[in-house]
Enzyme design. Structure first.
Site, mmCIF file in Angstrom:
data_model
loop_
_atom_site.group_PDB
_atom_site.id
_atom_site.type_symbol
_atom_site.label_atom_id
_atom_site.label_comp_id
_atom_site.label_asym_id
_atom_site.label_seq_id
_atom_site.Cartn_x
_atom_site.Cartn_y
_atom_site.Cartn_z
ATOM 1 N N ALA A 46 0.618 -0.948 0.026
ATOM 2 C CA ALA A 46 0.273 0.208 -0.195
ATOM 3 C C ALA A 46 1.074 1.764 -0.178
ATOM 4 O O ALA A 46 0.871 1.818 -0.437
ATOM 5 C CB ALA A 46 -1.451 0.258 1.147
ATOM 6 N N ALA A 47 1.446 1.626 0.977
ATOM 7 C CA ALA A 47 2.090 2.502 1.263
ATOM 8 C C ALA A 47 3.565 2.965 0.042
ATOM 9 O O ALA A 47 3.824 3.995 -0.480
ATOM 10 C CB ALA A 47 3.114 2.807 2.313
ATOM 11 N N GLU A 89 10.263 -5.637 -3.053
ATOM 12 C CA GLU A 89 9.710 -6.468 -2.499
ATOM 13 C C GLU A 89 9.722 -8.011 -2.072
ATOM 14 O O GLU A 89 9.973 -8.835 -3.872
ATOM 15 C CB GLU A 89 7.940 -7.214 -3.519
ATOM 16 C CG GLU A 89 6.864 -6.980 -2.857
ATOM 17 C CD GLU A 89 6.682 -7.200 -1.113
ATOM 18 O OE1 GLU A 89 6.360 -5.778 -1.183
ATOM 19 O OE2 GLU A 89 6.787 -8.023 -0.187
ATOM 20 N N CYS A 126 -6.787 -6.012 3.785
ATOM 21 C CA CYS A 126 -7.721 -5.978 4.593
ATOM 22 C C CYS A 126 -8.760 -6.387 3.659
ATOM 23 O O CYS A 126 -10.526 -7.097 4.260
ATOM 24 C CB CYS A 126 -8.456 -4.244 4.195
ATOM 25 S SG CYS A 126 -6.912 -3.049 3.853
ATOM 26 N N VAL A 128 15.750 -6.834 0.855
ATOM 27 C CA VAL A 128 16.513 -5.940 0.859
ATOM 28 C C VAL A 128 16.651 -6.011 2.802
ATOM 29 O O VAL A 128 16.527 -6.467 3.336
ATOM 30 C CB VAL A 128 16.045 -4.483 1.220
ATOM 31 C CG1 VAL A 128 17.118 -2.642 1.384
ATOM 32 C CG2 VAL A 128 15.213 -3.720 -0.519
ATOM 33 N N ASP A 178 2.656 1.824 7.778
ATOM 34 C CA ASP A 178 1.951 0.404 9.413
ATOM 35 C C ASP A 178 3.825 0.932 10.002
ATOM 36 O O ASP A 178 3.782 0.724 10.900
ATOM 37 C CB ASP A 178 2.220 -1.084 8.939
ATOM 38 C CG ASP A 178 0.674 -0.816 8.826
ATOM 39 O OD1 ASP A 178 -0.265 -0.125 8.248
ATOM 40 O OD2 ASP A 178 0.035 -2.231 7.831
ATOM 41 N N ASN A 180 -2.040 4.611 2.627
ATOM 42 C CA ASN A 180 -2.443 5.133 1.067
ATOM 43 C C ASN A 180 -2.244 6.119 1.316
ATOM 44 O O ASN A 180 -1.160 7.330 0.346
ATOM 45 C CB ASN A 180 -3.180 4.526 0.833
ATOM 46 C CG ASN A 180 -3.768 3.507 0.075
ATOM 47 O OD1 ASN A 180 -2.661 2.803 -0.765
ATOM 48 N ND2 ASN A 180 -4.017 2.295 1.127
ATOM 49 N N TYR A 240 -31.797 14.266 6.836
ATOM 50 C CA TYR A 240 -33.137 12.869 7.359
ATOM 51 C C TYR A 240 -33.761 12.774 6.032
ATOM 52 O O TYR A 240 -34.566 13.313 5.179
ATOM 53 C CB TYR A 240 -33.987 13.807 8.228
ATOM 54 C CG TYR A 240 -35.032 12.737 8.280
ATOM 55 C CD1 TYR A 240 -35.259 11.994 9.338
ATOM 56 C CD2 TYR A 240 -36.318 14.270 8.374
ATOM 57 C CE1 TYR A 240 -36.102 11.113 9.534
ATOM 58 C CE2 TYR A 240 -37.626 13.816 8.230
ATOM 59 C CZ TYR A 240 -37.247 11.633 9.411
ATOM 60 O OH TYR A 240 -38.872 11.645 10.099
ATOM 61 N N TRP A 288 -34.783 13.087 13.998
ATOM 62 C CA TRP A 288 -33.013 13.307 14.533
ATOM 63 C C TRP A 288 -32.415 12.440 14.270
ATOM 64 O O TRP A 288 -32.487 11.556 14.794
ATOM 65 C CB TRP A 288 -33.026 13.494 16.798
ATOM 66 C CG TRP A 288 -33.932 15.028 16.665
ATOM 67 C CD1 TRP A 288 -35.476 15.155 17.223
ATOM 68 C CD2 TRP A 288 -33.713 16.357 16.900
ATOM 69 N NE1 TRP A 288 -35.522 16.306 16.829
ATOM 70 C CE2 TRP A 288 -34.224 17.219 17.051
ATOM 71 C CE3 TRP A 288 -32.041 16.919 16.688
ATOM 72 C CZ2 TRP A 288 -34.565 18.388 17.758
ATOM 73 C CZ3 TRP A 288 -31.983 17.921 17.240
ATOM 74 C CH2 TRP A 288 -33.086 18.766 17.695
#
Ligand SMILES: Cc1cc2nc3c(=O)[nH]c(=O)nc-3n(C[C@H](O)[C@H](O)[C@H](O)COP(=O)(O)OP(=O)(O)OC[C@H]3O[C@@H](n4cnc5c(N)ncnc54)[C@H](O)[C@@H]3O)c2cc1C
Length: 451
Positions: free
Chosen positions: A12-13, A36, A46, A83, A286, A308, A429, A437
């Protein structure tokens, strides 16, 4: 000559950063190489619980972009490349090709560390036995599937955090007898107050889950090389399959060994542009600590939504633009069957720990007009600062449409609104969607009357 961006971690990152930097710069100006160690890039962890449940049919559906698709966009993705060292003085990384075993030293001008987090695996007897798993990757999901195909009928889920909950739901969906063992006195007890968490416990038990609270797992029984039970002080629970869901710790070893600063919470320290304390080294996802917008403290919140955004922010800055990551509120959402659960900001416990003089007010209402078909109960809790009425946090548990209301409260929190201001907002509403409400208005109004 092109500058060279090296990225460690292709999910993701890392790939958000790569894609953003690629959008903003040509290949002639910036070469982007992502290493990777796994076989996939950009997949939705997820979605794994829903793959296990059978709601998502194929693992391929969870892959947003394959290595080939990234390459076609001008990002040199190298999978099965681990790595193993970073030399921040020489501006190099050492990379091992996991297929050939060969090692190479690669130069970088800018380095992004996006190594994610790993599941916490306590050193309990039997923890390494076949059949004791976690659910963090597509390979993990495939292993769960193999166990189901091999006839697993009884599952133990260790930990009732949001991943434990989603896994338990998925296994229940597949017809297993599911026991959830949790050390705390409530499911999601670390992120919800007791009066909200009780709704989660009730839903789990009503669905047939054997929920054992205040119970610690002490080990696993292993017979003929496979797990047969989870052991607790209160006896053993038979299991063909165990899934550990005890939270995560950030992967910071590479950063630490390169001299990059790591904070007290255990994550890499970054500024709002995602730059670390070491020149030309950035970090996102993370593996980093984030600023909590209410307490101002540096915290670990391992969520895809942040990974992300942080990746995109880092990518923008690396490409020469200007972007900042605004911090976190700890907003999170999940579901157990028909019961939706959400939270943002501080719980009562967290508000107390942060030194606020606060009050917590819980309102019982419904997700729709009470006369409208399908109306279901929902509880909404507001935590606010005494005196000023500043909103500090909110939690929700309830039927369809309940949980996403947390985003209204997260928006109010982000903008430092008081409960009086929230209670007066112009929210929509109509009977199929809310009582006249809206629950958010009702809950904020009730809190405002007690400030
Ligand atoms: C079951 C499950 C459900 C989830 N549900 C949600 C949800 O509903 N909502 C939400 O917001 N978040 C959710 N998350 C969390 C979300 O998936 C993570 O926050 C997100 O994936 C983090 O992205 P990341 O890129 O920082 O790390 P990761 O996705 O962990 O990626 C890091 C990558 O780095 C690679 N790597 C690490 N070290 C090296 C190295 N030395 N060399 C090469 N590669 C390396 C790893 O192989 C990995 O692919 C869930 C997570 C799980 C496991």
């Amino acid at each position: 000559m092109a500058r060279r961006l090296v990225i460690i971690g292709g999910d993701a990152a890392g790939m958000s950063a790569a894609s953003q930097a690629r959008r903003m710069t040509s290949a002639e100006a910036l070469e982007i190489v992502a290493f990777e160690r796994g076989t996939r890039t950009s997949y939705s962890a997820c979605g794994l619980p829903y793959l296990v449940a059978g709601l998502v049919e194929s693992p391929d559906q969870l892959i947003a972009r394959t290595p080939q698709q990234h390459r076609a966009k001008g990002i040199d993705v190298r999978i099965r490349h681990d790595v193993i060292a970073v030399d921040s003085a020489a501006h190099t990384v050492t990379v091992r090709n996991l297929d050939t075993g060969w090692e190479a030293v690669e130069h970088y001008d800018e380095l992004l560390i996006s190594t994610g987090a790993s599941g916490i695996i306590p050193p309990l007897p039997g923890i390494d036995a076949p059949g004791v798993l976690q659910l963090r990757t597509l390979d993990d999901a495939a292993e769960v599937q193999r166990r189901l195909d091999a006839g697993a009928r009884r599952a133990v889920v260790v930990g009732a955090g949001y991943i434990g909950l989603e896994v338990a739901e998925g296994l229940l969906e597949r017809g297993l007898k599911v026991t959830v063992i949790e050390r705390l006195d409530a499911p999601m007890g670390a992120v919800l107050d007791a009066d909200i968490a009780i709704g989660v416990a009730d839903a789990m038990r009503a669905a047939g889950i054997d929920l054992r609270l205040d119970t610690a797992v002490t080990g696993f029984a292993v017979v003929r090389g496979r797990v047969t039970a989870a052991e607790t002080a209160a006896g053993s629970v038979a299991a063909d399959l165990v899934v550990i869901g005890l939270g995560v710790h950030p992967n910071v070893e590479l950063a630490r060994s390169a001299g990059v600063g790591v904070g007290e919470a255990g994550g890499i320290l970054v500024d709002s542009q995602l730059h670390t304390d070491t020149p030309h080294i950035w970090a996102a996802g993370d593996c980093v600590e984030s600023r909590h917008r209410i307490t101002g403290r540096s915290v670990l919140v391992a969520l895809g939504t942040h990974a992300n955004k942080q990746g995109r922010t880092a990518g923008t800055n690396i490409a020469g633009g200007h972007a900042t990551f605004g911090g976190v509120l700890g907003t999170a959402i999940t579901r157990f069957q028909g019961v939706e659960i959400a939270r943002t900001g501080l719980t009562e416990r967290e508000a107390g720990a942060a030194g606020f003089d606060f009050l917590g007010v819980t309102t019982e209402t419904s997700n729709r007009a009470s006369y409208y078909p399908g109306a279901q109960p929902m509880k909404i809790k507001i935590v606010a600062e005494r005196g000023t009425g500043r909103l500090l946090g909110a939690q929700i548990v309830g039927g369809e449409g309940a949980a996403k209301r947390i985003d209204v409260l997260a928006t109010a929190l982000w903008n430092e609104m008081t409960v009086v201001e929230v209670g007066g907002m112009d929210l929509s509403y109509a009977p199929p969607f809310s009582p006249v409400w809206d629950p958010v208005l009702l809950a904020a109004g009730k809190a405002a009357s007690r400030i």
